[in-house]
Design an enzyme around this catalytic site. Sequence first.
Site, PDB file in Angstrom:
ATOM      1  N   HIS A 190       0.860  -1.174   0.082  1.00 35.70           N
ATOM      2  CA  HIS A 190      -0.127   0.052   0.028  1.00 35.70           C
ATOM      3  C   HIS A 190       0.927   1.392   0.035  1.00 35.70           C
ATOM      4  CE1 HIS A 190      -4.022  -1.984   0.653  1.00 35.70           C
ATOM      5  NE2 HIS A 190      -3.143  -2.718   1.466  1.00 35.70           N
ATOM      6  N   ASP A 197      -6.832  -3.756  -1.531  1.00 34.68           N
ATOM      7  CA  ASP A 197      -7.462  -4.935  -0.612  1.00 34.68           C
ATOM      8  C   ASP A 197      -9.102  -4.816  -1.058  1.00 34.68           C
ATOM      9  OD1 ASP A 197      -5.193  -5.118   1.273  1.00 34.68           O
ATOM     10  OD2 ASP A 197      -6.110  -3.756   2.668  1.00 34.68           O
ATOM     11  N   TYR A 224      -4.197 -16.547   5.707  1.00 35.24           N
ATOM     12  CA  TYR A 224      -2.933 -15.738   5.996  1.00 35.24           C
ATOM     13  C   TYR A 224      -3.196 -14.848   7.043  1.00 35.24           C
ATOM     14  CZ  TYR A 224       1.300 -12.984   5.459  1.00 35.24           C
ATOM     15  OH  TYR A 224       2.687 -12.518   5.576  1.00 35.24           O
ATOM     16  N   HIS A 227      -5.839 -11.574   7.319  1.00 29.95           N
ATOM     17  CA  HIS A 227      -6.400 -11.404   5.896  1.00 29.95           C
ATOM     18  C   HIS A 227      -7.884 -12.187   5.823  1.00 29.95           C
ATOM     19  CE1 HIS A 227      -2.480  -9.631   5.379  1.00 29.95           C
ATOM     20  NE2 HIS A 227      -2.982  -9.173   4.190  1.00 29.95           N
ATOM     21  N   ASP A 229     -10.623 -11.353   6.510  1.00 29.37           N
ATOM     22  CA  ASP A 229     -11.871 -10.355   6.014  1.00 29.37           C
ATOM     23  C   ASP A 229     -11.474  -9.548   4.674  1.00 29.37           C
ATOM     24  OD1 ASP A 229      -9.976  -8.693   6.980  1.00 29.37           O
ATOM     25  OD2 ASP A 229     -11.014  -7.427   8.088  1.00 29.37           O
ATOM     26  N   HIS A 232      -5.878  -9.424  -0.284  1.00 29.90           N
ATOM     27  CA  HIS A 232      -4.777  -8.269  -0.709  1.00 29.90           C
ATOM     28  C   HIS A 232      -4.183  -8.658  -1.903  1.00 29.90           C
ATOM     29  CE1 HIS A 232      -1.467  -5.413  -0.288  1.00 29.90           C
ATOM     30  NE2 HIS A 232      -0.644  -6.360  -0.604  1.00 29.90           N
TER      31      HIS A 232
END
Length: 248
Positions: A190, A197, A224, A227, A229, A232
């Site tokens: 990012h 995401d 992972y 992650h 929710d 990425h």
Amino acid sequence: MEVSVIRRFGRFLAALALTAATTVVGVTFTAGAAHADGCYTWGRTLSEGMSGEDVRQLQIRVSGYPGYGAVLALDGVYGPGTRSAVIRFQQAYGLGADGIAGPQTFNQIYALQDDDCTPVSFSYAEWNRCNSDWSGGAVSASTARFNARVSMWKLQAMRRALGNVPLYISSGFRSYACNSAVGGASNSRHLYGDGVDLVGSPSLCRLAQQARYHGFSNILGPGYPGHNDHTHLGNTPSRSWSAPTCGI
């Protein structure tokens, strides 16, 4: 209608007119015969063995079609990888799939992009909810903005492959301050502008699985840590895929 919608409709009509003209007259036009575009206009037909900035601009738009596990170099050289990406792009839109970028290919690209060079389904505004000038990340503001645009074109290809379904972005570019505030990793993509995401539907696993075909070297999803929710996607120098729940 909004100006952007009118502009896209105008480009669509121009593309239809050009296609009709080439069919009736039977003449092979150069790319210069295509209508001018607010972002970038190609002036010649491109094929394997050629090079230049126009090739690089094409590579950006077809960067989401490199094939499974591959990443297309944006080097301005029309090599086998670029030809294969162009073929996949042409197939995705029902064009003659010869690996040569001419008027039909360019007009399809024109129809897919806004005047700021982003693809029609995504925008800088939704990618950057951190700070409007794109500063404060791991790279210069202009580089972060460029990296975001490349990732948008990859998502545009992914969206097409998924049946033109909407893709929902929960986070894109972050400055170091924004990244720290949300507990992001210190080396998060990012910070470079290319990380994004995705949430919602299709399922997070479906998103992670499909992304493998669209030039993303960094895929992290369910299973992972941190992650479960979201999925990425980013562009690390070397492949970094991990979504154990999804079989990745």
